[in-house]
Design an enzyme around this catalytic site. Structure first.
Site: not given
Length: 390
Positions: A176-178, A181
């Site tokens: 999710g973070d990646l 980003g």
């Protein structure tokens, strides 16, 4: 920042106020494309991911988090207390000169610091602002804090992942973070392109929730169009068979038999009857997936992975093994694609990092700089600002 070649964003200045992973990953992607990225961190502690470990490497009195190393190459680090008058003045000087500002504070924090979007655009109308949140900046969950695993669960991804529906499982990387980003960097580039026509920057927003829902792909339309709620099916595709991981002598292989022509070739190699009524056509193969898996694994059990992979490759059937990360990074193909880079870290010396996923034909690969020590560029950046003001 040193480089061996020009890059698409060589004239772009990015102020990175973010921490942890989503924002830093977006900023790193822009740095990989040549942007000058100045990472502003809290004095003393810095980005919270500097303390995420083990593993830590380097000297005992200055341990370096490998987590931090993963998402902060091609940046300069400066420290500033944004709650102080001096810190506010310092950030203001940077904003006036910047092309992009990235932040992933909880919604409302930038306003309380005195840097609302309206204020930032008063200081610099051309500024592109990337704001990443956990679940969105408005709506019923606006302002809710979000970390990757929480978002993986809330956005449905864990319900699709794992050996069975009763065992929801997170993806092995903070996807999710990646994805947030990556979406953030994509949005920034679009806003910079638009600025070339309008002369004005704008606010780009994304979230962990949006980024995960945005990649539901066929699992999403399976519900929105067909009203079917997808569930975890382990290592086997929910809509194509045989497509997944199959045990063989001493290990396993993966095969992707995505059409009937491939099925005929695959069946011939493993010794199955391609015209078996249970397996005649993809829909029937999916309906009898468990029978098919058992038949395939019974056949594969007679020989090791290397034997089957050689035969499948010769027949043009997509297949592969399941590699560990050491095997991946030592693989000649991985290295041939520039996916491992060497940088000179100020306290670790020469180290290898995973490299960027994009290459440009006809361009010499640019040099990369190591993730910085906390405050490594305090003096140089402030001297640069003084020169700009003089």
């Amino acid at each position: 920042m040193s480089s061996t070649a020009s890059a698409p964003l060589d004239d772009v200045l990015v102020i990175d106020l973010s921490r942890a992973l989503a924002g830093p990953h977006a900023a790193m992607m822009l740095g990989d494309l040549g942007a000058r990225v100045i990472k502003v961190e809290a004095p003393g502690t810095g980005d919270e991911s500097r303390g995420w470990g083990p593993p830590f490497v380097g000297p005992a009195d200055e341990p370096v988090s490998t987590y931090f190393l993963s998402c902060n190459r091609n940046k300069e680090s400066v420290t500033a207390d944004l709650k102080s008058a001096e810190g506010v003045e310092f950030l203001t000087r940077l904003v006036v000169r910047a092309d992009v500002l990235i932040e992933n504070f909880r919604p409302g924090v930038m306003d309380r610091l005195g840097f609302s979007a309206e204020r930032l655009h008063e200081l610099n109308p051309r500024l592109v602002i990337l704001s990443i949140s956990g679940f969105g900046h408005d709506g019923p969950w606006g302002g809710r804090p979000g970390y990757d695993q929480i978002a993986q669960g809330e956005a449905g991804l864990m319900s699709l992942t794992g050996p069975a529906p009763e065992s929801p499982t997170r993806i092995g990387v903070p996807i999710g973070d990646l994805l947030a980003g990556m979406n953030g960097a994509y949005g920034v580039l679009s806003a910079l392109y638009e600025r070339g026509r309008t002369g004005l920057g704008k606010v780009v927003r994304t979230s962990l929730l949006a980024s995960i829902v945005g990649v539901h792909a066929y699992q999403g339309t399976r519900y929105t169009v067909a009203s079917e709620v997808a569930r975890a099916t382990g290592n086997h595709h929910p809509s194509i068979a045989p497509y997944g991981l199959f045990r063989c002598e001493g290990g396993a292989i993966q095969a992707a038999v995505a059409n009937d022509a491939l099925w005929v070739r695959f069946a011939g190699i493993v010794g199955l009857d391609a015209e078996d009524p249970r397996f005649d056509g993809n829909a029937r193969r999916v309906a009898h997936r468990e029978d098919l898996r058992e038949a395939v694994e019974k056949a594969l059990a007679e020989r090791p992975a290397a034997h089957w992979l050689k035969l499948l490759a010769a027949a043009g059937v997509p297949a592969g093994e399941v590699r560990t990360l050491d095997q991946v990074y030592d693989c000649p193909q991985t290295r041939s694609q520039g996916l491992v880079i060497e940088v000179d870290h100020p306290s670790l010396g020469p180290i290898e990092l995973p490299g960027p996923a994009i290459r440009f034909d006809g361009t010499v690969p640019r040099g990369h700089t190591a993730p910085p020590r906390l405050g490594e560029h305090d003096d140089s950046v402030r001297r640069w600002l003084d020169i700009q003001d003089s």
